[in-house]
Motif scaffolding. Structure first.
Motif, PDB file in Angstrom:
ATOM      1  N   LEU A 227       0.850  -1.188   0.000  1.00 22.09           N
ATOM      2  CA  LEU A 227       0.000   0.000   0.000  1.00 22.09           C
ATOM      3  C   LEU A 227       0.887   1.239   0.000  1.00 22.09           C
ATOM      4  O   LEU A 227       1.728   1.405   0.892  1.00 22.09           O
ATOM      5  N   HIS A 228       0.700   2.092  -1.004  1.00 25.76           N
ATOM      6  CA  HIS A 228       1.546   3.278  -1.177  1.00 25.76           C
ATOM      7  C   HIS A 228       0.762   4.538  -0.819  1.00 25.76           C
ATOM      8  O   HIS A 228      -0.355   4.730  -1.300  1.00 25.76           O
TER       9      HIS A 228
ATOM     10  N   VAL B 181      -3.106   5.027  -1.845  1.00 29.31           N
ATOM     11  CA  VAL B 181      -4.076   5.636  -0.933  1.00 29.31           C
ATOM     12  C   VAL B 181      -3.572   7.030  -0.583  1.00 29.31           C
ATOM     13  O   VAL B 181      -2.372   7.295  -0.617  1.00 29.31           O
ATOM     14  N   ASP B 182      -4.493   7.934  -0.245  1.00 26.77           N
ATOM     15  CA  ASP B 182      -4.075   9.325  -0.071  1.00 26.77           C
ATOM     16  C   ASP B 182      -3.922   9.767   1.380  1.00 26.77           C
ATOM     17  O   ASP B 182      -3.477  10.881   1.634  1.00 26.77           O
TER      18      ASP B 182
ATOM     19  N   ALA C 148      -4.819   4.093   4.683  1.00 29.32           N
ATOM     20  CA  ALA C 148      -3.806   3.046   4.556  1.00 29.32           C
ATOM     21  C   ALA C 148      -3.892   2.073   5.730  1.00 29.32           C
ATOM     22  O   ALA C 148      -3.802   0.848   5.554  1.00 29.32           O
ATOM     23  N   ALA C 149      -4.066   2.617   6.941  1.00 29.57           N
ATOM     24  CA  ALA C 149      -4.163   1.759   8.120  1.00 29.57           C
ATOM     25  C   ALA C 149      -5.401   0.871   8.044  1.00 29.57           C
ATOM     26  O   ALA C 149      -5.342  -0.326   8.358  1.00 29.57           O
ATOM     27  N   GLN C 150      -6.518   1.445   7.618  1.00 31.53           N
ATOM     28  CA  GLN C 150      -7.748   0.665   7.523  1.00 31.53           C
ATOM     29  C   GLN C 150      -7.631  -0.417   6.453  1.00 31.53           C
ATOM     30  O   GLN C 150      -8.079  -1.546   6.644  1.00 31.53           O
ATOM     31  N   ALA C 151      -7.013  -0.072   5.324  1.00 30.41           N
ATOM     32  CA  ALA C 151      -6.826  -1.064   4.259  1.00 30.41           C
ATOM     33  C   ALA C 151      -5.933  -2.201   4.740  1.00 30.41           C
ATOM     34  O   ALA C 151      -6.184  -3.370   4.442  1.00 30.41           O
TER      35      ALA C 151
ATOM     36  N   LEU D  54       3.253   0.908   4.984  1.00 33.26           N
ATOM     37  CA  LEU D  54       4.433   1.403   5.692  1.00 33.26           C
ATOM     38  C   LEU D  54       3.980   2.611   6.511  1.00 33.26           C
ATOM     39  O   LEU D  54       3.710   3.687   5.965  1.00 33.26           O
ATOM     40  N   LEU D  55       3.874   2.430   7.831  1.00 28.84           N
ATOM     41  CA  LEU D  55       3.231   3.433   8.675  1.00 28.84           C
ATOM     42  C   LEU D  55       4.130   3.860   9.829  1.00 28.84           C
ATOM     43  O   LEU D  55       4.900   3.047  10.366  1.00 28.84           O
TER      44      LEU D  55
END
Length: 297
Positions: free
Chosen positions: A194-195, A222-223, A228-231, A240-241
């Protein structure tokens, strides 16, 4: 700073200019301001006489700004906006001051918002108004006193204080990790990556830091971090969080680290404010408070 009265047109005249410039019509401006067309025309003419040049080109039943008029009208609009914002801020908090702060959405909700009550308790006379901004902007065009910035310490027309760095981790659902059994950095390529749109090179930098050579890192865009966290929690892929922004999800087990691969980001968090505005009292108080809060984190 002192001003010569002869170079300070009245607010009435400036409002006539702003409306005429925005509507491109003296008649429409007159209707908006509850004046006659001739009154607006006289006000514009008096302003042109003060300036020593034409603001508008008059063409029969229409008017349009000259090139110099466009620049002047924009500066007047910004000045009127600041006066209006200052007046509203004073009315909202006559005993203190107001700080208009732009925040990054996830940083604001996950890190800043839980700590803001401490600032309010320490500075009860200061009112904070929050808006979200994802990228640097022109402070001259926005009624904003300061902004939280992630990136390099660069912002045209602004000064910055360093707040904190961050460590990112590859995070995914427990089910996805069990399905693929990641053991080495290259194994992550077995799953969708996920980017974040705002960090297009983050995965490449992570693989490089892990001393893993990759040609391509395809995946879903994702924006925002929240998306991103939910996905990732839903099993759509690996995100990458920043670890400090997903502490709750990690603690609950909604997210897990795909493997042990923490990497410090090349960019950091900063507080930015317009050059020359650092002595604004509410901003001074906020700079001291957030600096201390970030250093203790």
């Amino acid at each position: 700073m002192t001003w010569s009265r002869r170079f300070l047109p009245s607010i009435t005249v400036l409002r006539a200019l702003e409306a005429s410039a925005r509507l491109q019509s003296f008649t429409a401006a007159a209707a908006e301001l509850n004046l006659t067309q001739s009154a607006v025309s006289r006000q514009i003419r008096s302003l042109e006489e003060l300036l020593g040049g034409d603001l508008f080109v008059r063409e029969r039943h229409t008017v349009r700004l000259t090139q110099a008029g466009e620049v002047y009208a924009q500066e007047v609009r910004e000045a009127l906006g600041r006066i209006s914002t200052a007046t509203l801020g004073f009315r909202a908090n006559p005993s203190g001051g107001t700080l208009n702060l732009a925040i990054l959405p996830t940083f604001g909700t996950r890190w800043l918002a839980p700590r803001l009550p401490d600032f309010v308790a320490e500075h009860p006379g200061i009112t904070i108004n929050l808006v979200t901004r994802l990228a640097p902007f022109d402070f001259r065009m926005e009624q904003i006193d300061a902004a939280v910035h992630f990136g390099q310490p660069e912002w045209m027309g602004a000064e910055l204080d360093f707040l904190m760095s961050e460590t990112v981790v590859p995070a995914c659902s427990r089910k996805l990790r069990e399905l693929h059994g990641f053991e080495a950095p290259a194994d992550l390529l077995k799953a969708p990556l996920l980017h974040l749109v705002s960090r297009p090179d983050a995965w490449k930098q992570w693989f490089a830091a892990m001393q893993t050579s990759v040609d391509q890192v395809p995946g879903m865009l994702v924006d925002q971090f929240a998306m991103a966290a939910q996905a990732a929690m839903s099993g759509l892929g690996i995100a990458l969080l920043p670890r400090f922004l997903i502490e709750q999800e990690l603690a609950r087990g909604d997210l897990v680290e795909a493997l042990n691969g923490p990497v410090q980001s090349a960019d950091s968090y900063y507080l930015a404010w317009p050059s020359g505005r650092g002595d604004y009292p509410p901003l001074q108080s906020f700079r001291q408070w957030i600096g201390a809060a970030a250093s203790a984190f």
